[in-house]
Design a protein around this motif. Sequence first.
Motif, PDB file in Angstrom:
ATOM      1  N   HIS A  75      -0.384  10.771  43.067  1.00 42.88           N
ATOM      2  CA  HIS A  75      -1.775  11.120  42.798  1.00 42.88           C
ATOM      3  C   HIS A  75      -2.682   9.968  43.153  1.00 42.88           C
ATOM      4  O   HIS A  75      -2.273   8.821  43.215  1.00 42.88           O
ATOM      5  CB  HIS A  75      -1.940  11.413  41.310  1.00 42.88           C
ATOM      6  CG  HIS A  75      -1.110  12.555  40.842  1.00 42.88           C
ATOM      7  ND1 HIS A  75      -1.500  13.850  40.994  1.00 42.88           N
ATOM      8  CD2 HIS A  75       0.089  12.589  40.223  1.00 42.88           C
ATOM      9  CE1 HIS A  75      -0.564  14.644  40.484  1.00 42.88           C
ATOM     10  NE2 HIS A  75       0.416  13.902  40.015  1.00 42.88           N
ATOM     11  N   GLU A  76      -3.935  10.321  43.348  1.00 40.99           N
ATOM     12  CA  GLU A  76      -4.918   9.262  43.401  1.00 40.99           C
ATOM     13  C   GLU A  76      -5.079   8.774  41.970  1.00 40.99           C
ATOM     14  O   GLU A  76      -5.297   9.578  41.061  1.00 40.99           O
ATOM     15  CB  GLU A  76      -6.243   9.814  43.934  1.00 40.99           C
ATOM     16  CG  GLU A  76      -7.180   8.713  44.310  1.00 40.99           C
ATOM     17  CD  GLU A  76      -8.459   9.269  44.905  1.00 40.99           C
ATOM     18  OE1 GLU A  76      -9.517   8.724  44.572  1.00 40.99           O
ATOM     19  OE2 GLU A  76      -8.384  10.262  45.671  1.00 40.99           O
ATOM     20  N   GLN A 104      -5.280   3.911  35.250  1.00 39.86           N
ATOM     21  CA  GLN A 104      -3.976   3.723  35.917  1.00 39.86           C
ATOM     22  C   GLN A 104      -4.070   2.609  36.953  1.00 39.86           C
ATOM     23  O   GLN A 104      -3.205   1.732  37.030  1.00 39.86           O
ATOM     24  CB  GLN A 104      -3.528   5.017  36.614  1.00 39.86           C
ATOM     25  CG  GLN A 104      -3.017   6.095  35.684  1.00 39.86           C
ATOM     26  CD  GLN A 104      -2.746   7.391  36.448  1.00 39.86           C
ATOM     27  OE1 GLN A 104      -3.526   7.769  37.344  1.00 39.86           O
ATOM     28  NE2 GLN A 104      -1.663   8.068  36.122  1.00 39.86           N
ATOM     29  N   LYS A 122       1.712   7.650  32.686  1.00 38.74           N
ATOM     30  CA  LYS A 122       2.449   6.381  32.656  1.00 38.74           C
ATOM     31  C   LYS A 122       3.506   6.366  33.757  1.00 38.74           C
ATOM     32  O   LYS A 122       3.706   5.372  34.430  1.00 38.74           O
ATOM     33  CB  LYS A 122       3.112   6.182  31.282  1.00 38.74           C
ATOM     34  CG  LYS A 122       2.106   5.998  30.151  1.00 38.74           C
ATOM     35  CD  LYS A 122       2.785   5.748  28.816  1.00 38.74           C
ATOM     36  CE  LYS A 122       3.443   6.983  28.246  1.00 38.74           C
ATOM     37  NZ  LYS A 122       2.507   8.061  27.905  1.00 38.74           N
ATOM     38  N   ARG A 126      -0.847  20.277  28.386  1.00 32.24           N
ATOM     39  CA  ARG A 126      -0.841  19.175  29.348  1.00 32.24           C
ATOM     40  C   ARG A 126      -1.490  19.543  30.672  1.00 32.24           C
ATOM     41  O   ARG A 126      -1.624  18.710  31.545  1.00 32.24           O
ATOM     42  CB  ARG A 126       0.586  18.668  29.562  1.00 32.24           C
ATOM     43  CG  ARG A 126       1.143  17.989  28.318  1.00 32.24           C
ATOM     44  CD  ARG A 126       2.617  17.733  28.437  1.00 32.24           C
ATOM     45  NE  ARG A 126       2.954  16.721  29.431  1.00 32.24           N
ATOM     46  CZ  ARG A 126       3.143  15.438  29.158  1.00 32.24           C
ATOM     47  NH1 ARG A 126       3.027  14.986  27.932  1.00 32.24           N
ATOM     48  NH2 ARG A 126       3.479  14.604  30.109  1.00 32.24           N
TER      49      ARG A 126
HETATM   50  N1  LIG Z   1      -3.883  10.090  38.709  1.00 32.03           N
HETATM   51  C1  LIG Z   1      -3.513  11.344  38.432  1.00 32.03           C
HETATM   52  N2  LIG Z   1      -4.251  12.398  38.809  1.00 32.03           N
HETATM   53  C2  LIG Z   1      -3.889  13.662  38.520  1.00 32.03           C
HETATM   54  N3  LIG Z   1      -2.769  13.984  37.872  1.00 32.03           N
HETATM   55  C3  LIG Z   1      -1.965  12.987  37.459  1.00 32.03           C
HETATM   56  C4  LIG Z   1      -2.287  11.620  37.723  1.00 32.03           C
HETATM   57  N4  LIG Z   1      -1.305  10.848  37.202  1.00 32.03           N
HETATM   58  C5  LIG Z   1      -0.426  11.698  36.632  1.00 32.03           C
HETATM   59  N5  LIG Z   1      -0.800  12.977  36.786  1.00 32.03           N
HETATM   60  C6  LIG Z   1      -0.130  14.173  36.299  1.00 32.03           C
HETATM   61  O1  LIG Z   1      -0.323  14.233  34.896  1.00 32.03           O
HETATM   62  C7  LIG Z   1       0.827  14.761  34.251  1.00 32.03           C
HETATM   63  C8  LIG Z   1       1.310  13.805  33.179  1.00 32.03           C
HETATM   64  O2  LIG Z   1       1.739  12.610  33.774  1.00 32.03           O
HETATM   65  P1  LIG Z   1       3.018  11.814  33.264  1.00 32.03           P
HETATM   66  O3  LIG Z   1       4.134  12.738  33.006  1.00 32.03           O
HETATM   67  O4  LIG Z   1       3.204  10.678  34.194  1.00 32.03           O
HETATM   68  O5  LIG Z   1       2.453  11.286  31.893  1.00 32.03           O
HETATM   69  P2  LIG Z   1       3.114  10.344  30.834  1.00 32.03           P
HETATM   70  O6  LIG Z   1       2.064   9.395  30.400  1.00 32.03           O
HETATM   71  O7  LIG Z   1       4.375   9.787  31.374  1.00 32.03           O
HETATM   72  O8  LIG Z   1       3.369  11.381  29.684  1.00 32.03           O
HETATM   73  P3  LIG Z   1       4.303  11.360  28.375  1.00 32.03           P
HETATM   74  O9  LIG Z   1       4.087  10.069  27.637  1.00 32.03           O
HETATM   75  O10 LIG Z   1       3.795  12.519  27.611  1.00 32.03           O
HETATM   76  O11 LIG Z   1       5.685  11.543  28.868  1.00 32.03           O
HETATM   77  C9  LIG Z   1       1.851  15.010  35.337  1.00 32.03           C
HETATM   78  O12 LIG Z   1       1.798  16.356  35.710  1.00 32.03           O
HETATM   79  C10 LIG Z   1       1.379  14.120  36.462  1.00 32.03           C
HETATM   80  O13 LIG Z   1       1.777  14.632  37.710  1.00 32.03           O
END
Ligand SMILES: Nc1ncnc2c1ncn2[C@@H]1O[C@H](COP(=O)(O)OP(=O)(O)OP(=O)(O)O)[C@@H](O)[C@H]1O
Length: 732
Positions: A202-203, A208, A235, A592
């Motif tokens: 993703h961008e 982030q 994350k 989510r």
């Molecule tokens: N910069 C972004 N723009 C758009 N979507 C994003 C971006 N970064 C992550 N996502 C999407 O957001 C969703 C959640 O991301 P991710 O699973 O990495 O979160 P996490 O912080 O690891 O969550 P958790 O702690 O609940 O496991 C995923 O579907 C991911 O593809």
Amino acid sequence: MSGPSPKTVLKLALPVPLPHLFDYLPPKTPAASESPVVPGVRAVVPFGRRKLVGVVVECGAPAAVDSKRLLRVSRILDDGVPVIDTSLLGLLRWCWQYYKHAPGEVLLAALPPALRKPDGLLPEPPLRFLITEAGREQLAGPPGRAPAQRAMLKALADGPLGEDELAATGSRWRAVLKRVSEQGWVESEPEPASTARPSGGHELTGEQASAVAAIREDLGQFRCHLLDGVTGSGKTEVYLKVLEQVLRDGGQGLVLVPEIGLTPQLLRRFRQRLGLEPAVLHSGLSAGERLAAWDAARTGRARLVIGTRSALFTPMPELGLIVLDEEHDTSFKQQDGFRYSARDVAVKRAADGELPVILGSATPSLESLNNAQSGRYRHHRLRHRANRAVLPAWRVLDMRQQANVQGLAAASVEAIEETLEQGGQAMVFLNRRGYAPVLMCQSCGWHSECARCDASLTWHRSTRQLCCHHCGSQRRAPELCPDCRADALFGLGEGTQQIEEALGRRFPGVPVLRFDRDSTARKGRFGEQVEKVMEGEPCILVGTQMLAKGHHFPGVTLVVVVNVDQALYSADFRALERLGQTLLQVAGRAGRMERPGTVMLQTFHPEHEALALLIGEGYEAYAGWLLEDRRAAGLPPCAFQALLRAEAHLKSDVETFLQAAAAVFPDGGCRVYGPLPALMERVGGRYRMYLMVQGPGRPELHRQLDAWLPLLRGLREGRRVRWAIDVDPQEV
Ligand SMILES: Nc1ncnc2c1ncn2[C@@H]1O[C@H](COP(=O)(O)OP(=O)(O)OP(=O)(O)O)[C@@H](O)[C@H]1O
Ligand SMILES: [Zn+2]
């Protein structure tokens, strides 16, 4: 011939529960080709009447005893190639000193099981096969009378293949391969290291991007980064972006996840984004699979390792980054034997190797938050969900005022119905597997108790069993009350099976998927159920802790939390920390994506200040409040603890030993408390108690523990009990 000089004594770690290394003489007349023995090599040694496999830790140290009495190493394994490199050996040495555990058990735990036996060998480096010019000419010619050979050449015409891939071409592939190789049509070469081809992604959001930039800046030096981001804040995307850089710079990456966080979905995500096959390490693998993955990492062929706790000890010569996801998760602490914290040892490994480590969580441990507050860790906050999804809204249900059918409030059932009608998915969380936590007699009050533990027996109705979830004992559930013979037995309280059944009855035709240790015992079942949820059709998920961890279920918009009240009044000072983490992690599965989520919390104590703070102000405020409390009470992380745990069949033996142990505790800044009973005092017929040692500083604690240990070993009361030290304990 001169006698063996003390200079040539080898010190070995052997797989025995003794607190020291063992001296041996080097093997007799090493063959001319054999290189000198170096630390980290495996060796077979005589030990009593047995032969043991050990690891050489030091060479050339002076012998502790007269060298004439020393035995000789029978043989050095693996042609003298060290299986554990110097830096890892240093880390393991630190581990046995810090955790006060037998060196041999620490070291051998770091080896794949296959290498703990004398006949286990380092694997041959895997080969890949290529078609030669002559092979291509052969293929271009008319088809001959050897179709299998031709098929193999054809398969290779598109590019080199490994043994696994060739095996897919037919059952007699080895014979065929031999034939075409003899003809000069196919040649082999060592399998090259995998290379990353990152794509997609993703961008980054602003939050982030700044975390990624800060961590990238620290590549090549030690720093601990706490990535503190709400559920769904992306994350994982941050880990991936930093890993991309590390891989591009020629480094290896190590990603550690909790026991049940290692799902096919997670692996797929890493594989797709980074464009390489990660080496996967966890305890569910066969010995061969584990050896192969470990060896790929050790030799640098694997550039990325993803695994659970013990993968931390994988040798990785070019390690450039360690990521520990869900760093608050209790499965990172081993709770028996070598009781280490993979989180703390990961930080140590990063410090030794001069590389950054990322600890990620939506609900960081108080230990890590404390380190961030004091400036030891860099703190990166991701306060918003990455994909514009909003955090779920909470509804607290006062169970004193709710009609309650089999554990589910009427309002919860309504909300589930509404969710399903709108095409969404609902998740019901409760931390009890089985049908009911107790089987009880309505007539005389008899209830099912384990004979060997201070625990009730859980009723598993479908299998008609009463099971102890602590010692594993099982028996047939009675039809009538064993005491009064009345036909009046009923299940008190609810487990996942009962909720599953109740929902199945209430919502016929809607799939109800249960996720707990019983339902997912069969290999692959967990993944199958997750796939089913990912298809997105309306369904209900019912499950334990297992559902809370890191899953990304786009369709889930409602989460119902059935009963967490116990934790509000627990004797364990960590109970509220864990409760907050579990609640927010479970809640974090809701909404989510585009559709916002709701969390319904069923409780008999809606006014409890902990719940009010957690729900009203969020984890940051909640954790801050808990940390203040710990500081005021002088508890970890604002103090340092170790336990002396002891257990035996007779309670008096345990008490006598612990009293004797307390009596010889050396003077210093730390104090000793107890004997105290373990939270569950009797398990499997053994009484469990402990002494707690606590002090304001780590060096002081270790100085006193180190002075205490030899005294403990000398206590004759210790012979009747099993005892162990637990440094930085996580449970009592
Ligand atoms: N910069 C972004 N723009 C758009 N979507 C994003 C971006 N970064 C992550 N996502 C999407 O957001 C969703 C959640 O991301 P991710 O699973 O990495 O979160 P996490 O912080 O690891 O969550 P958790 O702690 O609940 O496991 C995923 O579907 C991911 O593809
Ligand atoms: Zn039991």
